[in-house]
Design a protein around this motif. Structure first.
Motif, mmCIF file in Angstrom:
data_model
loop_
_atom_site.group_PDB
_atom_site.id
_atom_site.type_symbol
_atom_site.label_atom_id
_atom_site.label_comp_id
_atom_site.label_asym_id
_atom_site.label_seq_id
_atom_site.Cartn_x
_atom_site.Cartn_y
_atom_site.Cartn_z
ATOM 1 N N LEU A 153 0.828 -1.205 0.000
ATOM 2 C CA LEU A 153 0.000 0.000 0.000
ATOM 3 C C LEU A 153 0.862 1.256 0.000
ATOM 4 O O LEU A 153 0.599 2.217 -0.748
ATOM 5 C CB LEU A 153 -0.919 -0.012 1.221
ATOM 6 N N PHE A 154 1.927 1.264 0.821
ATOM 7 C CA PHE A 154 2.808 2.429 0.859
ATOM 8 C C PHE A 154 3.572 2.601 -0.450
ATOM 9 O O PHE A 154 3.825 3.726 -0.889
ATOM 10 C CB PHE A 154 3.789 2.307 2.026
ATOM 11 N N MET A 155 3.946 1.494 -1.070
ATOM 12 C CA MET A 155 4.638 1.574 -2.358
ATOM 13 C C MET A 155 3.740 2.160 -3.439
ATOM 14 O O MET A 155 4.219 2.775 -4.402
ATOM 15 C CB MET A 155 5.106 0.178 -2.781
ATOM 16 N N ALA A 156 2.425 1.976 -3.272
ATOM 17 C CA ALA A 156 1.477 2.464 -4.287
ATOM 18 C C ALA A 156 1.095 3.917 -4.081
ATOM 19 O O ALA A 156 0.342 4.467 -4.893
ATOM 20 C CB ALA A 156 0.217 1.596 -4.270
ATOM 21 N N ILE A 157 1.587 4.560 -3.014
ATOM 22 C CA ILE A 157 1.177 5.931 -2.711
ATOM 23 C C ILE A 157 1.468 6.905 -3.858
ATOM 24 O O ILE A 157 0.603 7.739 -4.192
ATOM 25 C CB ILE A 157 1.834 6.404 -1.390
ATOM 26 N N PRO A 158 2.663 6.871 -4.500
ATOM 27 C CA PRO A 158 2.879 7.803 -5.625
ATOM 28 C C PRO A 158 1.848 7.653 -6.738
ATOM 29 O O PRO A 158 1.321 8.649 -7.247
ATOM 30 C CB PRO A 158 4.286 7.435 -6.112
ATOM 31 N N THR A 159 1.543 6.398 -7.088
ATOM 32 C CA THR A 159 0.541 6.175 -8.135
ATOM 33 C C THR A 159 -0.846 6.588 -7.658
ATOM 34 O O THR A 159 -1.615 7.195 -8.411
ATOM 35 C CB THR A 159 0.528 4.690 -8.546
ATOM 36 N N ILE A 160 -1.174 6.258 -6.397
ATOM 37 C CA ILE A 160 -2.476 6.637 -5.853
ATOM 38 C C ILE A 160 -2.640 8.148 -5.840
ATOM 39 O O ILE A 160 -3.715 8.685 -6.140
ATOM 40 C CB ILE A 160 -2.651 6.055 -4.433
ATOM 41 N N THR A 161 -1.554 8.865 -5.519
ATOM 42 C CA THR A 161 -1.600 10.332 -5.515
ATOM 43 C C THR A 161 -1.926 10.860 -6.907
ATOM 44 O O THR A 161 -2.737 11.782 -7.064
ATOM 45 C CB THR A 161 -0.259 10.897 -5.031
ATOM 46 N N SER A 162 -1.299 10.274 -7.915
ATOM 47 C CA SER A 162 -1.575 10.703 -9.297
ATOM 48 C C SER A 162 -3.018 10.400 -9.687
ATOM 49 O O SER A 162 -3.688 11.221 -10.338
ATOM 50 C CB SER A 162 -0.612 10.005 -10.264
ATOM 51 N N LEU A 169 -13.128 2.716 -13.433
ATOM 52 C CA LEU A 169 -11.775 2.809 -13.988
ATOM 53 C C LEU A 169 -10.753 3.235 -12.943
ATOM 54 O O LEU A 169 -9.698 2.620 -12.798
ATOM 55 C CB LEU A 169 -11.768 3.780 -15.173
ATOM 56 N N MET A 170 -11.052 4.307 -12.204
ATOM 57 C CA MET A 170 -10.073 4.841 -11.259
ATOM 58 C C MET A 170 -9.808 3.882 -10.098
ATOM 59 O O MET A 170 -8.661 3.679 -9.697
ATOM 60 C CB MET A 170 -10.557 6.194 -10.724
ATOM 61 N N ILE A 171 -10.847 3.298 -9.554
ATOM 62 C CA ILE A 171 -10.660 2.357 -8.442
ATOM 63 C C ILE A 171 -9.871 1.139 -8.897
ATOM 64 O O ILE A 171 -9.004 0.629 -8.175
ATOM 65 C CB ILE A 171 -12.019 1.934 -7.862
ATOM 66 N N ASN A 172 -10.138 0.683 -10.123
ATOM 67 C CA ASN A 172 -9.389 -0.461 -10.647
ATOM 68 C C ASN A 172 -7.916 -0.121 -10.829
ATOM 69 O O ASN A 172 -7.043 -0.985 -10.646
ATOM 70 C CB ASN A 172 -9.989 -0.926 -11.974
ATOM 71 N N LEU A 173 -7.623 1.130 -11.191
ATOM 72 C CA LEU A 173 -6.225 1.551 -11.303
ATOM 73 C C LEU A 173 -5.518 1.454 -9.961
ATOM 74 O O LEU A 173 -4.388 0.966 -9.860
ATOM 75 C CB LEU A 173 -6.152 2.995 -11.828
ATOM 76 N N ILE A 174 -6.180 1.923 -8.917
ATOM 77 C CA ILE A 174 -5.587 1.883 -7.570
ATOM 78 C C ILE A 174 -5.398 0.443 -7.107
ATOM 79 O O ILE A 174 -4.326 0.063 -6.622
ATOM 80 C CB ILE A 174 -6.475 2.659 -6.578
ATOM 81 N N VAL A 175 -6.436 -0.367 -7.255
ATOM 82 C CA VAL A 175 -6.357 -1.771 -6.838
ATOM 83 C C VAL A 175 -5.286 -2.508 -7.631
ATOM 84 O O VAL A 175 -4.500 -3.291 -7.073
ATOM 85 C CB VAL A 175 -7.725 -2.459 -7.000
ATOM 86 N N GLY A 176 -5.234 -2.241 -8.936
ATOM 87 C CA GLY A 176 -4.233 -2.898 -9.777
ATOM 88 C C GLY A 176 -2.816 -2.556 -9.356
ATOM 89 O O GLY A 176 -1.936 -3.430 -9.332
ATOM 90 N N GLU A 177 -2.584 -1.292 -8.987
ATOM 91 C CA GLU A 177 -1.253 -0.876 -8.550
ATOM 92 C C GLU A 177 -0.860 -1.565 -7.238
ATOM 93 O O GLU A 177 0.271 -2.033 -7.070
ATOM 94 C CB GLU A 177 -1.217 0.639 -8.376
ATOM 95 N N ILE A 178 -1.802 -1.644 -6.310
ATOM 96 C CA ILE A 178 -1.526 -2.312 -5.032
ATOM 97 C C ILE A 178 -1.236 -3.793 -5.253
ATOM 98 O O ILE A 178 -0.311 -4.363 -4.652
ATOM 99 C CB ILE A 178 -2.711 -2.125 -4.064
ATOM 100 N N VAL A 179 -2.007 -4.435 -6.129
ATOM 101 C CA VAL A 179 -1.793 -5.860 -6.420
ATOM 102 C C VAL A 179 -0.425 -6.075 -7.069
ATOM 103 O O VAL A 179 0.298 -7.027 -6.732
ATOM 104 C CB VAL A 179 -2.917 -6.390 -7.332
ATOM 105 N N ASN A 180 -0.043 -5.182 -7.986
ATOM 106 C CA ASN A 180 1.270 -5.299 -8.637
ATOM 107 C C ASN A 180 2.399 -5.183 -7.620
ATOM 108 O O ASN A 180 3.386 -5.931 -7.677
ATOM 109 C CB ASN A 180 1.426 -4.221 -9.714
ATOM 110 N N ASN A 181 2.273 -4.227 -6.699
ATOM 111 C CA ASN A 181 3.304 -4.056 -5.680
ATOM 112 C C ASN A 181 3.373 -5.262 -4.753
ATOM 113 O O ASN A 181 4.459 -5.682 -4.343
ATOM 114 C CB ASN A 181 3.034 -2.789 -4.863
ATOM 115 N N ALA A 182 2.196 -5.803 -4.398
ATOM 116 C CA ALA A 182 2.178 -7.007 -3.564
ATOM 117 C C ALA A 182 2.868 -8.175 -4.279
ATOM 118 O O ALA A 182 3.590 -8.968 -3.654
ATOM 119 C CB ALA A 182 0.742 -7.372 -3.206
#
Length: 267
Positions: free
Chosen positions: A124-133, A209-222
């Motif tokens: 989740l912390f790794m995804a913060i830059p992407t989540i911010t965007s 679309l936006m929620i899937n982007l956030i979830v996808g980024e978190i899953v990728n980092n995991a």
């Protein structure tokens, strides 16, 4: 002594014991929310809580002795240190409400003791830059749709689209999908048939679309973290195999020495 403490604090039994204490502490905090239990067993709950806090303090002291300054290089150790030290300091202070908050925060220590939870929080912390965007992009989308909604539907539903602020709040309700159809959409749709384009397009863009982007980024980092752990595990297994081969060579050399010694003795 340091090495012994280090082996103890890194052992699975010790971590399991601390995790059980944290869960037990969480149950005690939950029980104190019932007035009847608090009035009847308040003193006993306080004693047990002090004992648990003492164990937490001993854990921190043991880790400080074992790791010294390296203890503070780990973010999770800093997190545990702040919670435990804060709880100790506030026990002698009049700030009861703050003390209760720190007692509840001790429950969060389960995140630092359970590896799978640590992995999720790290992802989740790794995804913060992407989540911010993504949040910045969502803010732009919200603003554009709020302006459009105010221009088109202010006269139809002033309660929801009377000004920009009301439109933003309304769009947030639509974004959460909470009673948006019956409470907001249908009254507007009854007077403006083409309004479905506005609402449906906003939901598709913002919610799906936006929620899937956030979830996808978190899953990728995991997945990245899991791959790194698997790589480290494979390296450790390789080291163990090399060590076992070295041990076998040492045994063979020892046997050769004994054979040579036997031959020398015979001569």
């Amino acid at each position: 002594m340091r090495q012994s403490l280090k082996r103890i604090v890194e052992s699975a039994r010790f971590n399991t014991f601390i995790t059980i204490l944290i869960i037990f502490n969480a149950l005690l905090v939950g029980l104190e929310t019932y007035p009847e239990i608090r009035q009847t067993y308040g003193n006993w709950l306080l004693v047990v809580d002090l004992i648990i806090l003492a164990f937490f303090a001993l854990e921190i002291i043991a880790k400080l002795i074992a790791y010294r300054t390296a203890f503070f290089k780990n973010g999770w150790n800093n997190f545990d240190f702040i919670i435990v030290v804060g709880s100790l300091i506030l026990y002698n202070s009049p700030y009861i409400s703050v003390l209760r908050i720190f007692r509840v925060l001790r429950v969060l220590r389960t995140v630092s003791t359970i590896p799978s939870l640590r992995r999720v929080v790290t992802a989740l912390f790794m995804a913060i830059p992407t989540i911010t965007s993504v949040i910045l992009l969502m803010s732009i989308i919200f603003y554009v749709y709020a302006v459009i909604g105010t221009f088109f539907y202010a006269d139809i539903e002033p309660e929801f689209f009377g000004d920009l602020g009301l439109s933003l709040i309304t769009l947030f309700q639509v974004f959460t999908l909470e009673s948006w159809a019956s409470g907001i959409f249908r009254p507007v749709f009854s007077q403006e048939p083409w309004s479905w384009l506005y609402f449906i397009s906003f939901i598709v863009v913002s919610t799906f679309l936006m929620i899937n982007l956030i979830v996808g980024e978190i899953v990728n980092n995991a997945q990245k973290i899991s791959d790194e752990i698997d790589k480290e595990t494979a390296e450790l297994e390789g080291i163990k195999e090399d060590t076992s081969e070295i041990d076998d060579l040492r045994k063979e050399v020892g046997e050769l020495k004994s054979m040579v010694q036997t031959l020398v003795d015979r001569k």
